[in-house]
Scaffold this motif. Structure first.
Motif, mmCIF file in Angstrom:
data_model
loop_
_atom_site.group_PDB
_atom_site.id
_atom_site.type_symbol
_atom_site.label_atom_id
_atom_site.label_comp_id
_atom_site.label_asym_id
_atom_site.label_seq_id
_atom_site.Cartn_x
_atom_site.Cartn_y
_atom_site.Cartn_z
ATOM 1 N N ASP A 202 0.877 -1.170 0.000
ATOM 2 C CA ASP A 202 0.000 0.000 0.000
ATOM 3 C C ASP A 202 0.907 1.211 0.000
ATOM 4 O OD1 ASP A 202 -1.822 1.980 0.428
ATOM 5 O OD2 ASP A 202 -2.562 1.211 2.366
ATOM 6 N N ILE A 203 0.963 1.868 -1.238
ATOM 7 C CA ILE A 203 1.911 2.973 -1.360
ATOM 8 C C ILE A 203 1.272 4.251 -0.872
ATOM 9 C CG2 ILE A 203 3.341 4.306 -2.979
ATOM 10 C CD1 ILE A 203 2.744 1.548 -4.752
ATOM 11 N N ALA A 204 1.790 4.791 0.144
ATOM 12 C CA ALA A 204 1.296 6.076 0.669
ATOM 13 C C ALA A 204 1.970 7.223 -0.075
ATOM 14 C CB ALA A 204 1.554 6.190 2.157
ATOM 15 N N SER A 205 3.297 7.105 -0.229
ATOM 16 C CA SER A 205 4.029 8.162 -0.920
ATOM 17 C C SER A 205 5.351 7.646 -1.418
ATOM 18 C CB SER A 205 4.241 9.358 0.041
ATOM 19 O OG SER A 205 5.148 10.253 -0.544
ATOM 20 N N LEU A 206 5.492 7.670 -2.743
ATOM 21 C CA LEU A 206 6.760 7.303 -3.362
ATOM 22 C C LEU A 206 6.918 8.220 -4.585
ATOM 23 C CD1 LEU A 206 7.154 3.386 -3.600
ATOM 24 C CD2 LEU A 206 8.779 4.987 -2.562
ATOM 25 N N PRO A 207 8.144 8.717 -4.826
ATOM 26 C CA PRO A 207 8.296 9.533 -6.040
ATOM 27 C C PRO A 207 8.031 8.705 -7.304
ATOM 28 C CG PRO A 207 10.384 9.303 -4.814
ATOM 29 C CD PRO A 207 9.376 8.494 -4.087
ATOM 30 N N GLU A 208 7.613 9.383 -8.328
ATOM 31 C CA GLU A 208 7.321 8.689 -9.592
ATOM 32 C C GLU A 208 8.612 8.089 -10.135
ATOM 33 O OE1 GLU A 208 4.990 9.957 -13.587
ATOM 34 O OE2 GLU A 208 4.299 10.881 -11.728
ATOM 35 N N ALA A 209 8.535 6.857 -10.598
ATOM 36 C CA ALA A 209 9.744 6.194 -11.101
ATOM 37 C C ALA A 209 10.084 6.727 -12.484
ATOM 38 C CB ALA A 209 9.512 4.692 -11.175
ATOM 39 N N PRO A 210 11.404 6.883 -12.822
ATOM 40 C CA PRO A 210 11.777 7.244 -14.187
ATOM 41 C C PRO A 210 11.248 6.208 -15.182
ATOM 42 C CG PRO A 210 13.664 7.369 -12.703
ATOM 43 C CD PRO A 210 12.583 6.683 -11.954
ATOM 44 N N THR A 211 11.099 6.606 -16.434
ATOM 45 C CA THR A 211 10.404 5.755 -17.399
ATOM 46 C C THR A 211 11.023 4.378 -17.582
ATOM 47 O OG1 THR A 211 11.629 6.976 -19.064
ATOM 48 C CG2 THR A 211 9.288 7.526 -18.820
ATOM 49 N N ASP A 212 12.370 4.298 -17.509
ATOM 50 C CA ASP A 212 12.971 2.988 -17.788
ATOM 51 C C ASP A 212 13.232 2.192 -16.502
ATOM 52 O OD1 ASP A 212 14.725 4.909 -16.993
ATOM 53 O OD2 ASP A 212 16.453 4.100 -18.113
#
Lengths: 276, 183
Positions: A202-212
């Protein structure tokens, strides 16, 4: 041609008999014009022929003449009446024409007016129809948007329900994973079932992952990191993502790996970590 | 010239009356020509009653068609003669006439070719004593041209004589008849 020669030729007889060619006729006409005295000869021949004919039959009965004159009266009468009628018809036609043209003019004017009014209303109607069409199109679009929203909401409600079910399940243990130095504000929760070993993140807050790149979940079992699969950061906060099962974990951690995951975690890319 | 000839003379006056649709014109015309035209018609239809009907039709036609008469094309009498002969021939072609005349006309139909030598006698049957004063050849030529409306050319072909001969025979025949008629 000399007059005597002409007389003896028999042409004058044939002229009166009507048995003569066109060339002969012009010759006869020329001769008659040149010698007017030949007309007397023509009269004589005609008179002979008439007497010859008369000698062939008795006279017609007297009633023929009176009957003929009656017939001519009838012809002339009907002719007169016909002409009167024609005159009347023409009179009527002309007088009617005057009326007709006025009536026609009015009718044409009325038709034109009707046409213009009708065209105007047609135009208005056309405009209204176009407007209605546009409204329908935008309503349809809205409807689609709403339907999409609805299915989104349905999905999120479902996942929320799932989440609630998971959370309510007393067999589940919730392990918070807190942000490490690389991303101190990050936070994710693990719900792990101690009987079935099912694992949800359950992701509360994680930065968006780079595309690759993708995040990868690890469990630490007996000091060794075990791969529990890769996941994406979903927009819907309510969503629980089911990961691989794991038994007897001591801790969970998330690292950022190349897309598809790595066999061993990249320690310097560890975002969150939580001990059971 | 006698009185009768003077009447025939006065053609232009008659025509003027007729063109004005003056009934006096048709009345005088009838008095002058009806007997001769009736004789022509009678020669063709060979029936008193029918001939009288055709005669009336002929004068009605003269009355209504007088405007189409052109004096440069020939004599008024010649024009009327053609009308009378054509109406009579039309009648003989009608069904009703053929039916009524069947028995009488058998002889004539058998000898239909008017010009053949065999038919000379048949063709001159009905011509009066005046004509019978002529030689058969002359009788035939007068009958064909005057009563049957043959052209010179048709007579020439029918009788196999030159055109010039047709002309002179007509001339001679009429001169002979003039003598007979004067007696």
């Amino acid at each position: 041609m000399k007059k005597e020669e002409f007389i003896s030729s028999g042409l004058l007889e044939l002229y009166v008999l009507g048995s003569i060619s066109n060339e002969e006729l012009s010759l006869v006409n020329d001769m008659l014009a040149q010698y007017p005295e030949l007309n007397a000869e023509v009269m004589r021949i005609e008179s002979d022929l008439i007497r010859l004919a008369e000698s062939q039959s008795p006279k017609p009965s007297a009633k023929v003449k009176s009957s003929l004159l009656d017939a001519i009266d009838v012809i002339e009468d009907s002719q007169e009446k016909l002409e009167e009628k024609k005159a009347k018809v023409i009179e009527i036609q002309t007088s009617e024409k005057g009326k007709t043209s006025m009536t026609m003019l009015l009718m044409v004017a009325a038709s034109l007016a009707l046409l213009i009014v009708s065209a105007f209303f047609n135009y208005i109607q056309y405009q209204e129809i176009q407007l209605a069409k546009q409204t329908i199109a935008s309503l349809n679009q809205e409807k689609e948007v709403l339907a999409n929203d609805l299915s989104t909401y349905k999905t999120s409600i479902e996942s929320a329900e799932n989440k609630i079910a998971v959370l309510r399940d007393t067999a589940n243990v919730t392990i918070p994973m807190k942000g490490l130095d690389i991303s101190p504000n990050s936070l994710a929760l693990i719900h792990w079932n101690k009987y079935t070993n099912e694992t949800f993140i359950d992701i509360a807050s994680l930065p968006e992952a780079p595309t690759d790149m993708q995040y990868q979940l690890w469990a630490i079992v007996d000091g060794v990191p075990v791969d529990l699969g890769v996941f994406d950061v979903l927009k819907s906060a309510a969503t629980l993502q089911k990961m691989k099962t794991v038994g007897n974990p001591q801790a969970f951690a998330v690292t950022l790996e190349k897309s598809g995951g790595s066999p061993t975690p990249t320690m310097e890319n560890m975002y969150v970590l939580g001990a059971v | 010239m006698n009185k009768d000839t003077n009447q025939y003379h006065d053609e232009s006056h008659l025509i003027a009356l007729l063109k004005k649709k003056d009934k006096a014109g048709i009345s005088a015309l009838y008095d002058n020509y009806s007997h001769a035209l009736f004789a022509i018609i009678h020669q063709v239809v060979d029936n008193q009653e029918i001939a009288e009907d055709v005669l009336q039709e002929c004068f009605v036609k003269i009355w209504t068609k007088i405007d189409s008469y052109d004096s440069s094309k020939g004599r008024l009498y010649t024009w009327m003669l053609n009308i009378a002969r054509n109406l009579a021939i039309d009648v003989t072609r009608s069904k009703a006439y053929k039916k009524g005349q069947k028995v009488q006309s058998i002889d004539k139909d058998v000898h239909g070719s008017a010009g053949s030598v065999d038919s000379i006698n048949v063709d001159t049957i009905g011509l009066s004593a005046v004509v019978s004063e002529l030689k058969p050849d002359y009788q035939l030529i007068i009958n064909l041209i005057y009563f049957k409306g043959y052209t010179q050319k048709e007579v020439s072909e029918e009788l196999e004589i030159p055109l010039g001969t047709v002309k002179t025979r007509v001339k001679t025949a009429l001169e002979k008849l003039r003598t007979v008629l004067s007696n």
